[in-house]
Design a protein around this motif. Structure first.
Motif, mmCIF file in Angstrom:
data_model
loop_
_atom_site.group_PDB
_atom_site.id
_atom_site.type_symbol
_atom_site.label_atom_id
_atom_site.label_comp_id
_atom_site.label_asym_id
_atom_site.label_seq_id
_atom_site.Cartn_x
_atom_site.Cartn_y
_atom_site.Cartn_z
ATOM 1 N N LEU A 1 66.031 34.447 95.125
ATOM 2 C CA LEU A 1 66.214 34.253 93.685
ATOM 3 C C LEU A 1 67.527 34.842 93.201
ATOM 4 C CD1 LEU A 1 64.349 32.733 91.685
ATOM 5 C CD2 LEU A 1 63.366 33.182 93.919
ATOM 6 N N PHE A 2 67.994 35.919 93.844
ATOM 7 C CA PHE A 2 69.333 36.416 93.504
ATOM 8 C C PHE A 2 70.354 35.310 93.765
ATOM 9 C CE2 PHE A 2 73.452 38.214 94.251
ATOM 10 C CZ PHE A 2 73.580 39.170 93.256
ATOM 11 N N ALA A 3 70.228 34.660 94.908
ATOM 12 C CA ALA A 3 71.149 33.569 95.229
ATOM 13 C C ALA A 3 71.051 32.445 94.202
ATOM 14 C CB ALA A 3 70.861 33.031 96.631
ATOM 15 N N ALA A 4 69.827 32.153 93.744
ATOM 16 C CA ALA A 4 69.638 31.104 92.740
ATOM 17 C C ALA A 4 70.430 31.409 91.472
ATOM 18 C CB ALA A 4 68.157 30.957 92.405
ATOM 19 N N GLY A 5 70.290 32.632 90.972
ATOM 20 C CA GLY A 5 71.007 33.002 89.767
ATOM 21 C C GLY A 5 72.504 32.989 89.955
ATOM 22 N N PHE A 6 72.942 33.491 91.092
ATOM 23 C CA PHE A 6 74.380 33.553 91.368
ATOM 24 C C PHE A 6 74.970 32.137 91.463
ATOM 25 C CE2 PHE A 6 78.359 34.270 93.445
ATOM 26 C CZ PHE A 6 78.744 35.549 93.064
ATOM 27 N N LEU A 7 74.302 31.279 92.215
ATOM 28 C CA LEU A 7 74.798 29.913 92.382
ATOM 29 C C LEU A 7 74.805 29.160 91.055
ATOM 30 C CD1 LEU A 7 72.963 29.036 95.713
ATOM 31 C CD2 LEU A 7 75.433 29.292 95.430
ATOM 32 N N TYR A 8 73.771 29.369 90.248
ATOM 33 C CA TYR A 8 73.726 28.723 88.942
ATOM 34 C C TYR A 8 74.929 29.155 88.100
ATOM 35 C CZ TYR A 8 72.323 27.471 84.224
ATOM 36 O OH TYR A 8 72.312 26.958 82.943
ATOM 37 N N GLY A 9 75.187 30.458 88.074
ATOM 38 C CA GLY A 9 76.325 30.952 87.311
ATOM 39 C C GLY A 9 77.637 30.388 87.811
ATOM 40 N N LEU A 10 77.780 30.321 89.121
ATOM 41 C CA LEU A 10 79.024 29.821 89.709
ATOM 42 C C LEU A 10 79.266 28.364 89.340
ATOM 43 C CD1 LEU A 10 81.287 30.885 91.549
ATOM 44 C CD2 LEU A 10 80.037 29.946 93.495
ATOM 45 N N THR A 11 78.208 27.556 89.361
ATOM 46 C CA THR A 11 78.377 26.140 89.012
ATOM 47 C C THR A 11 78.609 25.945 87.512
ATOM 48 O OG1 THR A 11 75.977 25.804 88.779
ATOM 49 C CG2 THR A 11 76.957 25.353 90.948
ATOM 50 N N ARG A 12 78.388 26.995 86.736
ATOM 51 C CA ARG A 12 78.658 26.929 85.292
ATOM 52 C C ARG A 12 79.982 27.601 84.936
ATOM 53 N NH1 ARG A 12 75.102 24.155 86.326
ATOM 54 N NH2 ARG A 12 73.345 23.452 85.043
ATOM 55 N N GLY A 13 80.756 27.958 85.948
ATOM 56 C CA GLY A 13 82.062 28.551 85.703
ATOM 57 C C GLY A 13 82.032 29.991 85.236
ATOM 58 N N LYS A 14 80.919 30.692 85.476
ATOM 59 C CA LYS A 14 80.805 32.082 85.055
ATOM 60 C C LYS A 14 81.643 32.992 85.962
ATOM 61 C CE LYS A 14 77.513 31.134 81.991
ATOM 62 N NZ LYS A 14 77.739 31.229 80.520
ATOM 63 N N ASP A 15 82.042 34.140 85.436
ATOM 64 C CA ASP A 15 82.795 35.111 86.227
ATOM 65 C C ASP A 15 81.863 35.784 87.233
ATOM 66 O OD1 ASP A 15 81.897 37.960 85.099
ATOM 67 O OD2 ASP A 15 82.059 36.573 83.412
ATOM 68 N N PRO A 16 82.420 36.450 88.275
ATOM 69 C CA PRO A 16 81.581 37.027 89.330
ATOM 70 C C PRO A 16 80.528 38.011 88.836
ATOM 71 C CG PRO A 16 83.866 36.964 90.042
ATOM 72 C CD PRO A 16 83.859 36.555 88.600
ATOM 73 N N VAL A 17 80.857 38.827 87.847
ATOM 74 C CA VAL A 17 79.884 39.807 87.353
ATOM 75 C C VAL A 17 78.730 39.108 86.641
ATOM 76 C CG1 VAL A 17 79.513 41.706 85.734
ATOM 77 C CG2 VAL A 17 81.529 41.696 87.208
ATOM 78 N N THR A 18 79.030 38.118 85.833
ATOM 79 C CA THR A 18 77.961 37.373 85.160
ATOM 80 C C THR A 18 77.090 36.636 86.172
ATOM 81 O OG1 THR A 18 79.340 37.100 83.190
ATOM 82 C CG2 THR A 18 77.442 35.637 83.396
ATOM 83 N N CYS A 19 77.712 36.079 87.200
ATOM 84 C CA CYS A 19 76.932 35.443 88.269
ATOM 85 C C CYS A 19 75.974 36.451 88.895
ATOM 86 C CB CYS A 19 77.860 34.870 89.343
ATOM 87 S SG CYS A 19 78.842 33.444 88.843
ATOM 88 N N GLY A 20 76.483 37.652 89.153
ATOM 89 C CA GLY A 20 75.648 38.698 89.722
ATOM 90 C C GLY A 20 74.533 39.128 88.782
ATOM 91 N N ARG A 21 74.815 39.188 87.488
ATOM 92 C CA ARG A 21 73.779 39.562 86.513
ATOM 93 C C ARG A 21 72.686 38.490 86.445
ATOM 94 N NH1 ARG A 21 75.981 40.839 80.837
ATOM 95 N NH2 ARG A 21 73.794 41.469 80.565
ATOM 96 N N LEU A 22 73.073 37.227 86.546
ATOM 97 C CA LEU A 22 72.078 36.154 86.592
ATOM 98 C C LEU A 22 71.219 36.284 87.849
ATOM 99 C CD1 LEU A 22 74.288 33.222 85.297
ATOM 100 C CD2 LEU A 22 72.062 33.864 84.323
ATOM 101 N N GLY A 23 71.852 36.636 88.955
ATOM 102 C CA GLY A 23 71.104 36.856 90.188
ATOM 103 C C GLY A 23 70.140 38.011 90.064
ATOM 104 N N ALA A 24 70.598 39.105 89.457
ATOM 105 C CA ALA A 24 69.744 40.284 89.276
ATOM 106 C C ALA A 24 68.559 39.966 88.370
ATOM 107 C CB ALA A 24 70.566 41.437 88.699
ATOM 108 N N LEU A 25 68.800 39.195 87.335
ATOM 109 C CA LEU A 25 67.724 38.796 86.422
ATOM 110 C C LEU A 25 66.656 37.988 87.152
ATOM 111 C CD1 LEU A 25 68.026 37.315 82.875
ATOM 112 C CD2 LEU A 25 66.975 35.929 84.643
#
Length: 331
Positions: free
Chosen positions: A280-304
């Motif tokens: 699920l961390f990967a899910a959040g990170f990948l989702y953020g990346l495909t939305r053009g989010k910065d690395p920290v936001t991608c990581g926060r989505l993964g953590a969530l």
């Protein structure tokens, strides 16, 4: 790119998870290595299933869990995995379709039954997995649809595929198609014992083939054969343009274009079952990346996403991750 249809196309073992509580004594009595993933045959699967306590059964598989998490966030995914047209196979196909995920691989009409993973969860929330691959091990290059891979921004694959020669070839075929189309390729190392088996090949992949590497702390330490996280971090920093390294309650470390970012773990009232945390961390990170989010936001989505899944039994979200992300201002 205008011809993108999917955020992520995942390739992995299509399994049904069977999850039950157990104590350390049960693990020892049944020869189960705590915290590991062990491949078992059908006889061992039947024996262990008979000894397990009351269990919960649900669709699973590492990569499939990631794609399920992506869908919960509002992303569009496809998943390649092999099931048999039997009761568990029908359950798996129903569940993944209900998420809005495309499932291009045709089910097998004969041969081994749909695979299952018997997961024992101890009171410390650690999970010990015993996997009968069944039909999942029949995934091969012919099951990879080129058009689907080309239409996905990222192709994401689980390291467990390396245990089966045909699945390994499917992995390599998909990676080539993705790169030829100018897409990204991502790999999760899956399990430290898996890394032990294929360390040299995984290191080559991380350096030469993979654009984004996912690993937990034990896996990255195993990959670089060190007991010191910072040593592994510097090595992966040299090898990979992008890496996301999870460290349980210590959060995650993101490597992006040589820069290192630290992301805190989301707080959880009680950790119930760590099954699916990395997925699920990967899910959040990948989702953020495909939305053009910065690395920290991608990581926060993964953590969530990881925090949600470890708060209950099972490897998939029980509430809308899109809603949680919006509440935290991450959508």
């Amino acid at each position: 790119m205008t011809d993108l249809k999917y955020d992520v196309a995942g390739i992995g073992n299509a399994l049904v998870d069977v999850i039950a509580d157990a104590d350390d004594k049960f693990l020892t009595a049944n020869g189960i290595e705590k915290g590991s993933m062990t491949l078992i045959d059908d006889k061992r699967a039947d024996e262990l299933y008979g000894r397990m306590g009351q269990a919960v059964e649900m669709s699973g598989g590492s990569c499939a869990n990631t794609i399920a998490g992506l869908a919960s966030l509002g992303g569009k995914g496809a998943f390649f995995g092999k099931v048999k047209r039997d009761q568990l196979g029908d359950v798996f196909m129903h569940d993944i379709a209900a998420l809005g995920v495309d499932f291009p691989a045709r089910p097998a009409s004969a041969g081994a039954p749909t695979g299952r993973c018997l997961i024992l969860v101890t009171p410390d929330a650690q999970r010990s997995m015993n996997t009968f691959l069944g039909a999942a091990q029949k995934l091969g290059p012919d099951d990879i649809d080129e058009a689907t891979i080309r239409a996905a921004a990222i192709t994401y694959m689980e390291g467990y595929l390396w245990d089966q020669p045909d699945a390994k070839e499917a992995f390599l075929k998909a990676a080539k198609i993705a790169h030829d189309a100018g897409r990204l390729v991502s790999l999760t190392l899956s399990d430290s014992f898996c890394v032990d088996r294929y360390r040299d090949e995984f290191r080559r992949l991380a350096k030469d083939e993979v654009d984004l590497l996912f690993a937990n702390e034990a896996e990255i330490l195993s990959l670089y054969q060190t007991d010191v996280f910072d040593e592994a971090l510097q090595k992966v920093r040299a090898d990979c343009k992008f890496a996301a390294l999870t460290r349980s309650e210590a959060g995650a470390v993101i490597v992006a274009d040589g820069e290192v970012h630290v992301v805190d773990a989301d707080k959880v009232a009680k950790v119930v079952d760590t099954t699916g945390a990395g997925d699920l961390f990967a899910a959040g990170f990948l989702y953020g990346l495909t939305r053009g989010k910065d690395p920290v936001t991608c990581g926060r989505l993964g953590a969530l996403a990881a925090a949600e899944v470890i708060s209950h039994y099972g490897p998939r979200p029980q509430v809308s991750l899109a809603k949680l992300a919006k509440e935290k201002g991450l959508a």
